[in-house]
Design a protein around this motif. Structure first.
Motif, short mmCIF file in Angstrom:
data_model
loop_
_atom_site.label_atom_id
_atom_site.label_comp_id
_atom_site.label_asym_id
_atom_site.label_seq_id
_atom_site.Cartn_x
_atom_site.Cartn_y
_atom_site.Cartn_z
N PRO A 30 0.83 -1.21 0.00
CA PRO A 30 0.00 0.00 0.00
C PRO A 30 0.86 1.26 0.00
O PRO A 30 1.94 1.29 0.58
CB PRO A 30 -0.79 -0.09 1.31
CG PRO A 30 -0.69 -1.52 1.73
CD PRO A 30 0.61 -2.02 1.19
N SER A 31 0.34 2.29 -0.62
CA SER A 31 1.02 3.59 -0.62
C SER A 31 0.75 4.29 0.70
O SER A 31 -0.10 3.89 1.49
CB SER A 31 0.50 4.44 -1.78
OG SER A 31 -0.83 4.83 -1.52
N CYS A 32 1.43 5.38 0.90
CA CYS A 32 1.23 6.20 2.09
C CYS A 32 -0.22 6.69 2.17
O CYS A 32 -0.85 6.66 3.23
CB CYS A 32 2.21 7.37 2.06
SG CYS A 32 2.29 8.31 3.57
N VAL A 33 -0.76 7.11 1.06
CA VAL A 33 -2.15 7.58 1.01
C VAL A 33 -3.10 6.45 1.37
O VAL A 33 -4.08 6.65 2.10
CB VAL A 33 -2.48 8.16 -0.39
CG1 VAL A 33 -3.97 8.44 -0.53
CG2 VAL A 33 -1.67 9.41 -0.66
N GLN A 34 -2.83 5.25 0.88
CA GLN A 34 -3.69 4.11 1.16
C GLN A 34 -3.64 3.71 2.64
O GLN A 34 -4.66 3.35 3.22
CB GLN A 34 -3.32 2.93 0.26
CG GLN A 34 -3.67 3.21 -1.19
CD GLN A 34 -3.04 2.25 -2.16
OE1 GLN A 34 -1.94 1.75 -1.94
NE2 GLN A 34 -3.74 1.98 -3.25
N TRP A 35 -2.46 3.80 3.26
CA TRP A 35 -2.36 3.54 4.70
C TRP A 35 -3.16 4.58 5.47
O TRP A 35 -3.86 4.25 6.44
CB TRP A 35 -0.90 3.56 5.16
CG TRP A 35 -0.20 2.26 4.97
CD1 TRP A 35 0.81 2.01 4.09
CD2 TRP A 35 -0.44 1.03 5.67
NE1 TRP A 35 1.21 0.69 4.20
CE2 TRP A 35 0.45 0.08 5.16
CE3 TRP A 35 -1.34 0.64 6.65
CZ2 TRP A 35 0.49 -1.24 5.61
CZ3 TRP A 35 -1.30 -0.67 7.11
CH2 TRP A 35 -0.40 -1.59 6.58
N ALA A 36 -3.08 5.83 5.05
CA ALA A 36 -3.82 6.89 5.73
C ALA A 36 -5.32 6.65 5.62
O ALA A 36 -6.06 6.79 6.61
CB ALA A 36 -3.45 8.26 5.13
N THR A 37 -5.77 6.27 4.44
CA THR A 37 -7.19 5.98 4.24
C THR A 37 -7.63 4.80 5.09
O THR A 37 -8.70 4.83 5.72
CB THR A 37 -7.46 5.70 2.75
OG1 THR A 37 -7.10 6.85 1.99
CG2 THR A 37 -8.92 5.35 2.51
N ALA A 38 -6.82 3.77 5.16
CA ALA A 38 -7.15 2.60 5.97
C ALA A 38 -7.23 2.97 7.45
O ALA A 38 -8.13 2.51 8.17
CB ALA A 38 -6.10 1.50 5.76
N MET A 39 -6.32 3.81 7.90
CA MET A 39 -6.35 4.23 9.30
C MET A 39 -7.61 5.03 9.59
O MET A 39 -8.24 4.84 10.64
CB MET A 39 -5.10 5.04 9.64
CG MET A 39 -4.95 5.29 11.11
SD MET A 39 -3.29 5.88 11.48
CE MET A 39 -3.37 5.85 13.25
N GLN A 40 -8.01 5.87 8.68
CA GLN A 40 -9.25 6.63 8.85
C GLN A 40 -10.46 5.70 8.90
O GLN A 40 -11.39 5.93 9.68
CB GLN A 40 -9.40 7.66 7.73
CG GLN A 40 -8.41 8.80 7.85
CD GLN A 40 -8.46 9.73 6.65
OE1 GLN A 40 -8.55 9.30 5.51
NE2 GLN A 40 -8.41 11.03 6.94
N GLU A 41 -10.44 4.64 8.11
CA GLU A 41 -11.52 3.66 8.15
C GLU A 41 -11.57 2.96 9.50
O GLU A 41 -12.64 2.73 10.05
CB GLU A 41 -11.35 2.63 7.03
CG GLU A 41 -11.70 3.15 5.67
CD GLU A 41 -13.16 3.47 5.52
OE1 GLU A 41 -14.02 2.72 6.03
OE2 GLU A 41 -13.47 4.51 4.91
N GLY A 42 -10.39 2.60 10.03
CA GLY A 42 -10.34 1.96 11.35
C GLY A 42 -10.89 2.87 12.43
O GLY A 42 -11.65 2.44 13.31
#
Length: 103
Positions: A30-42
């Motif tokens: 995952p890219s940095c943006v994708q990790w950020a999005t995943a964290m927001q989902e969590g």
């Protein structure tokens, strides 16, 4: 039989399951943006289950600033290592805001 004692186990389970769900749809790594999005989902999952918000003296006081730092780092083009370092510092600072709590 499945049993969970306390509240932190289910809270973390929701957080990581929602993150995993967001990440499993992606190509790896995952890219940095994708990790950020995943964290927001969590975080959204934790908020749905616990109805807590930033400032309620919960784990969200660490997670929300961490996610914000990760989003900002991703937006500025930082690599994942630098973004995660910024997120960790923000999480620590957020957790420190709960240190003055008296039980």
């Amino acid at each position: 039989r499945r049993a969970i004692g306390g509240t932190s186990g289910p809270v973390y389970a929701v957080f990581f399951l929602r993150m995993a769900s967001a990440l499993k749809q992606l190509t790896l790594p995952p890219s940095c943006v994708q990790w950020a999005t995943a964290m927001q989902e969590g975080i959204a999952g934790v908020q749905e289950v616990g109805e807590a918000q930033l400032g309620d003296h919960t784990v969200l006081d660490a997670l929300i600033p961490a996610a914000s730092a990760l989003v900002a780092a991703a937006a500025s083009g930082d690599d994942l290592k630098r973004a995660l370092r910024a997120a960790a510092l923000a999480a620590s600072a957020g957790a420190d805001t709960t240190a003055s709590l008296v039980p």
